[in-house]
Design an enzyme around this catalytic site. Structure first.
Site, PDB file in Angstrom:
ATOM      1  N   GLU A   1       0.799  -1.242   0.000  1.00  0.00           N
ATOM      2  CA  GLU A   1       0.000   0.000   0.000  1.00  0.00           C
ATOM      3  C   GLU A   1       0.828   1.286   0.000  1.00  0.00           C
ATOM      4  OE1 GLU A   1      -2.698  -0.485   3.294  1.00  0.00           O
ATOM      5  OE2 GLU A   1      -3.666  -2.224   2.402  1.00  0.00           O
TER       6      GLU A   1
ATOM      7  N   GLU B   1      -6.025 -10.818  -1.580  1.00  0.00           N
ATOM      8  CA  GLU B   1      -6.839 -10.684  -0.359  1.00  0.00           C
ATOM      9  C   GLU B   1      -8.303 -10.646  -0.756  1.00  0.00           C
ATOM     10  OE1 GLU B   1      -5.465  -7.483   2.156  1.00  0.00           O
ATOM     11  OE2 GLU B   1      -3.364  -7.882   1.698  1.00  0.00           O
TER      12      GLU B   1
HETATM   13  C1  XIL Z   1      -6.138  -6.736   8.209  1.00  0.00           C
HETATM   14  C2  XIL Z   1      -6.395  -7.951   9.089  1.00  0.00           C
HETATM   15  O1  XIL Z   1      -7.223  -8.843   8.400  1.00  0.00           O
HETATM   16  C3  XIL Z   1      -7.018  -7.525  10.388  1.00  0.00           C
HETATM   17  O2  XIL Z   1      -7.132  -8.633  11.270  1.00  0.00           O
HETATM   18  C4  XIL Z   1      -6.207  -6.425  11.047  1.00  0.00           C
HETATM   19  O3  XIL Z   1      -6.865  -5.956  12.200  1.00  0.00           O
HETATM   20  C5  XIL Z   1      -5.986  -5.273  10.095  1.00  0.00           C
HETATM   21  O4  XIL Z   1      -5.393  -5.759   8.895  1.00  0.00           O
HETATM   22  N1  XIL Z   1      -4.910  -4.861   3.650  1.00  0.00           N
HETATM   23  C6  XIL Z   1      -3.878  -5.670   4.058  1.00  0.00           C
HETATM   24  C7  XIL Z   1      -4.085  -6.596   5.188  1.00  0.00           C
HETATM   25  O5  XIL Z   1      -2.814  -5.707   3.401  1.00  0.00           O
HETATM   26  O6  XIL Z   1      -2.919  -6.807   5.922  1.00  0.00           O
HETATM   27  C8  XIL Z   1      -5.199  -6.115   6.103  1.00  0.00           C
HETATM   28  O7  XIL Z   1      -5.428  -7.129   7.079  1.00  0.00           O
HETATM   29  C9  XIL Z   1      -6.440  -5.790   5.321  1.00  0.00           C
HETATM   30  C10 XIL Z   1      -6.173  -4.705   4.319  1.00  0.00           C
END
Ligand code: XIL
Length: 392
Positions: A174, A278
């Site tokens: 990001e 994701e």
């Molecule tokens: C999220 C997790 O799923 C949560 O448990 C945590 O509280 C916050 O982060 N983008 C990403 C992930 O790259 O690492 C994030 O994961 C969601 C958004």
């Protein structure tokens, strides 16, 4: 439409058969279902074996193997895993010089035991990174040299520990704004643009055999897509190894469009591997037109945004199944470009969308429900393979 309905009608039964828990069903349906079940691949990893890895992000409990029902799903369905939180800076390196590798070690061991493609997430990110990383001892911003040194120590220690064992790292997560410009993170403001190059070079040195990725959300947006291409191209032209781009798939039931996702897959494939990293489909209403996955963008709890506490109504269940079918049809079409598709979670029970962007909701974004049972979307994904044109 017709195809989808037929598919959904038999989906629950089919899934039950696939999971070895059949119950008495009307003969006609059962016969039809059994016929299909005999030919249909019974797991996600088998269904897409020739195409791309399919995986899920694991939490610490799942990675430890203590959640037996989750382990059954993970080992049956997936051939790649990602660490939801346990390899983030704050988890493995909470204090200066203090590393806690217990959960991460269990995670990597689980992947190795089951011969999975093990992903590392993530080395350099602006979130879930403790404040001390960016500060001097007095709460003032750290110097460029100090921050570079911390980055080096962190990457050497973490990526180095799992050298030859973690197969691919999200090196930078990001780094872009939605308009494609570089995010003004502390990494950027303290070190400058070169933090990107440094991170990838350090990761390559620490784990020479690992694939290295840039990972971000909203990469279907044209401006952000172009920003990611500029970023990765710039690095590659300087001789920095970037093997691919991870598109976080935090998407909705209707947006982004298949065409928007496709354009990014096509564009990114010119630079290297494309991964959907994701994946989850948010079915809940939201207080704004939010998209993406900025974990800092949250809202107060309000019951009116928590509409499916007693399960998904059938119509939405079917809509979700259709959405997943469409998405996987696209992935399958571009299977020569996509190397991995990873769901952000194993079942709805543990999805981060129960607590983001609003805490304490009942979300339903994945293929397995809160009772670890496959949803109609599961069967829809399996079926998307057989209803497809050749790779393009
Ligand atoms: C999220 C997790 O799923 C949560 O448990 C945590 O509280 C916050 O982060 N983008 C990403 C992930 O790259 O690492 C994030 O994961 C969601 C958004």
């Amino acid at each position: 439409m017709k195809k989808h309905n037929a598919l959904l009608a038999s989906s629950l039964l089919l899934a039950a058969i696939a999971f070895g828990c059949t119950e008495a069903q009307p003969a006609a349906t059962e016969e039809a279902a059994q016929e299909q079940a005999a030919t249909a691949p019974a797991s996600l990893k088998d269904a897409f074996e020739q195409d791309f890895h399919v995986g899920a992000a694991l939490n610490g409990y799942q990675a430890s193997g203590k959640d037996a029902k989750a382990t059954a799903i993970i080992t049956r369905q997936f051939n790649t895993i990602s660490p939801e939180n346990l390899l983030k800076w704050g988890s493995v390196h909470p204090q200066p010089g203090e590393y806690t590798f217990g959960p991460a070690d269990e995670y990597v061991a689980l992947g190795e035991k089951h011969n999975m493609f093990v992903v590392g997430h993530t080395l350099v990110w602006h979130n879930q990174t403790p404040n001390w990383v960016f500060e001097d001892g007095k709460g003032k911003p750290a110097s460029k040299e100090a921050l570079l040194q911390r980055m080096e120590d962190h990457i050497n220690t973490v990526a180095g520990r799992y050298k030859g064992r973690v197969d691919g790292w999200d090196v930078v997560n990001e780094a872009l704004n939605d308009d494609g410009t570089l995010r003004e993170s502390k990494w950027h403001s303290i070190i400058g643009e070169e933090y990107l190059e440094k991170a990838f070079r350090l990761a390559h040195k620490a784990a020479p055999d690992a694939e290295l990725y840039y990972n971000d959300y909203n990469l279907w947006k044209p401006a952000k897509r172009d920003g990611a291409i500029r970023l990765v191209q710039h690095l590659q032209r300087q001789g920095v190894q970037v093997d691919g781009i991870g598109m976080q798939g935090h998407w909705g039931l209707e947006h982004p469009s298949i065409g928007q996702i496709e354009e990014s897959i096509l564009a990114f494939s010119k630079l290297g591997k494309v991964m959907i990293t994701e994946l989850d489909i948010d079915v809940l209403p939201n207080p704004s037109n939010r998209n993406g996955a900025d974990i800092d963008a949250t809202f107060d709890f309000d019951e009116k945004y928590n509409v499916y506490t007693n399960g998904l109504p059938d119509s939405v269940q079917q809509q979700l199944a259709r959405r997943y079918a469409d998405i996987f049809a696209l992935f399958h079409k571009h299977r020569d470009k996509i190397s991995r598709v990873t769901f952000w979670g194993v079942t709805d029970a543990n999805s981060w969308l129960n607590d983001w962007p609003i805490q304490g909701r009942t979300s339903h974004p994945l293929l397995f429900d809160r009772n670890y049972n496959p949803k109609p979307a599961f069967e829809a994904v399996l079926n998307s393979v057989s209803t497809n044109s050749p790779a393009q």
